[in-house]
Motif scaffolding. Sequence first.
Motif, short mmCIF file in Angstrom:
data_model
loop_
_atom_site.label_atom_id
_atom_site.label_comp_id
_atom_site.label_asym_id
_atom_site.label_seq_id
_atom_site.Cartn_x
_atom_site.Cartn_y
_atom_site.Cartn_z
N CYS A 1 -5.50 -15.57 3.82
CA CYS A 1 -4.16 -15.94 3.34
C CYS A 1 -3.22 -14.75 3.19
O CYS A 1 -2.26 -14.82 2.43
N THR A 2 -3.49 -13.65 3.87
CA THR A 2 -2.55 -12.54 3.88
C THR A 2 -2.24 -12.17 5.33
O THR A 2 -3.03 -12.48 6.24
N VAL A 3 -1.11 -11.51 5.51
CA VAL A 3 -0.75 -10.99 6.82
C VAL A 3 -1.00 -9.49 6.81
O VAL A 3 -0.21 -8.73 6.25
N SER B 1 -3.37 -7.60 5.27
CA SER B 1 -4.01 -6.90 4.16
C SER B 1 -5.52 -6.95 4.33
O SER B 1 -6.09 -8.01 4.61
N ARG C 1 -2.06 -3.75 7.83
CA ARG C 1 -0.94 -2.98 7.28
C ARG C 1 -1.38 -2.13 6.11
O ARG C 1 -0.84 -1.07 5.84
N TYR D 1 -6.95 -2.36 0.74
CA TYR D 1 -7.14 -2.40 -0.71
C TYR D 1 -8.59 -2.08 -1.04
O TYR D 1 -9.50 -2.42 -0.28
N GLU E 1 -2.71 0.98 -7.71
CA GLU E 1 -1.67 -0.05 -7.75
C GLU E 1 -1.71 -0.84 -9.03
O GLU E 1 -0.71 -1.39 -9.47
N ALA E 2 -2.90 -0.97 -9.59
CA ALA E 2 -3.02 -1.80 -10.79
C ALA E 2 -4.26 -1.41 -11.58
O ALA E 2 -5.21 -0.84 -11.04
N LEU F 1 -6.66 -3.46 -14.48
CA LEU F 1 -6.91 -4.66 -15.26
C LEU F 1 -7.97 -4.32 -16.31
O LEU F 1 -9.16 -4.21 -15.99
N ARG G 1 -4.06 -14.54 10.16
CA ARG G 1 -3.79 -14.69 8.73
C ARG G 1 -4.99 -15.23 7.97
O ARG G 1 -5.19 -14.93 6.82
N TYR H 1 -8.10 -15.27 -15.08
CA TYR H 1 -7.14 -14.61 -14.18
C TYR H 1 -6.56 -15.63 -13.21
O TYR H 1 -7.25 -16.57 -12.79
N GLU I 1 -0.30 -8.94 -15.38
CA GLU I 1 -1.13 -7.74 -15.51
C GLU I 1 -0.86 -6.76 -14.38
O GLU I 1 -1.05 -5.56 -14.54
N ALA I 2 -0.48 -7.29 -13.23
CA ALA I 2 -0.29 -6.42 -12.08
C ALA I 2 0.63 -7.06 -11.05
O ALA I 2 0.79 -8.29 -11.01
N LEU J 1 1.24 -6.45 -6.87
CA LEU J 1 0.90 -5.73 -5.64
C LEU J 1 1.94 -6.08 -4.58
O LEU J 1 1.90 -7.16 -3.99
N ALA J 2 2.88 -5.17 -4.37
CA ALA J 2 3.98 -5.42 -3.43
C ALA J 2 3.44 -5.65 -2.02
O ALA J 2 2.47 -4.99 -1.61
N ASP J 3 4.02 -6.58 -1.32
CA ASP J 3 3.69 -6.81 0.11
C ASP J 3 2.24 -7.22 0.34
O ASP J 3 1.73 -7.08 1.45
N PHE J 4 1.56 -7.70 -0.70
CA PHE J 4 0.15 -8.03 -0.55
C PHE J 4 -0.07 -9.17 0.45
O PHE J 4 -0.88 -9.06 1.38
N TYR J 5 0.63 -10.27 0.25
CA TYR J 5 0.41 -11.43 1.12
C TYR J 5 1.05 -11.23 2.50
O TYR J 5 0.51 -11.66 3.52
N ASP K 1 6.26 -10.27 0.37
CA ASP K 1 5.57 -11.34 -0.36
C ASP K 1 4.43 -10.70 -1.16
O ASP K 1 3.33 -10.51 -0.66
N ILE L 1 -0.60 -10.84 -10.57
CA ILE L 1 -1.85 -11.19 -11.25
C ILE L 1 -1.55 -11.42 -12.73
O ILE L 1 -1.01 -10.53 -13.40
#
Lengths: 183, 183
Positions: free
Chosen positions: A87-89, A91, A126, A129, A153-154, A156, A181, B129, B153-154, B156-160, B164, B168
């Motif tokens: 479900c990502t483009v 990542s 692109r 992670y 980036e984060a 938790l 995708r 979560y 909590e977080a 993540l830019a451009d993740f999807y 997009d 989290i």
Amino acid sequence: MSGVPNLGDGGCRPVGLELRDVVRPSDVEAVGELVRATGVFAPYEVDVAVELVQERLARGVASGYWFVFAEGDGRMAGYACYGPIACTVGSFDLYWIAVRPNLQGLGIGRWLLGEVEARAGRDGGRRMYVETSSRGAYDATRRFYEKHGYVQEAFLADFYAPGDGKVIYSRALGGAGDAIRDV
Amino acid sequence: MSGVPNLGDGGCRPVGLELRDVVRPSDVEAVGELVRATGVFAPYEVDVAVELVQERLARGVASGYWFVFAEGDGRMAGYACYGPIACTVGSFDLYWIAVRPNLQGLGIGRWLLGEVEARAGRDGGRRMYVETSSRGAYDATRRFYEKHGYVQEAFLADFYAPGDGKVIYSRALGGAGDAIRDV
């Protein structure tokens, strides 16, 4: 043995090692043995590492678990497991990277990381992670990623357990985001 | 039909609905139809929702995908899929929550969310979560979580995809963190 040259920025291929990306049934036991030998992972974590190999053998590339194995004399020196995130483009996730303890410090982890990044980028990746623990036992792991261009980036807090948070790192890859995708 | 009373803080059970947590083969088609009917999800996302049901049917509770279905007159009004996160002590993930479009605004989503939180808490869940998109199409979804105690909590830019990002959220549950660590 695919033995492709290193196309990443992770350094040279360590002497005497070859790369293989075809997954074999014997890798189930070999990965379990290697991950256990590092001494870093709890038994249930070793089980997860092994399950990813089994899932890959059962479902093929569509499992989303892709592997590179570093081998010398037919023995596994280290390996990495990564794949496109559903479900990502573009990542990708680096699920696992491990090097046999007596072979650490020789650049094998760096080589595997560079390979994974280069291969993911060629497949449209692109961004890579990686998630790891905030515990002291993972200080060297976090330093390894930070040294190789990964940015936090984060965070938790208490994600894995009370006092054991999750740190999410990422790093840009060269891909155009045209990876399929959902696999 | 388990039809248990609502133990969460998510409000009352909507009139005429019952809760079921046993997963049946017919749920594969029913979940696909419901998720598709919301009009929010892309085809590959619908596929993922369906795969979680299939995975649960194939591997049982050990799949890590647990479900609650809200039903009236034998028809699915909404459902949620959640489960313990592997390699964590007491962290749960809400993978999916959806309500049939013509039944939205009646408190069904809130009821399902409360049920999932209460059940996860009873199973040792410390924290729930949920991940969602930063896109405008998900504004209502993010407001829904924020209204029910979820804190970002977080991000993540451009993740999807480019533009997009992933948001989290998490929320504390009542559990003591004694959930099985890996299922």
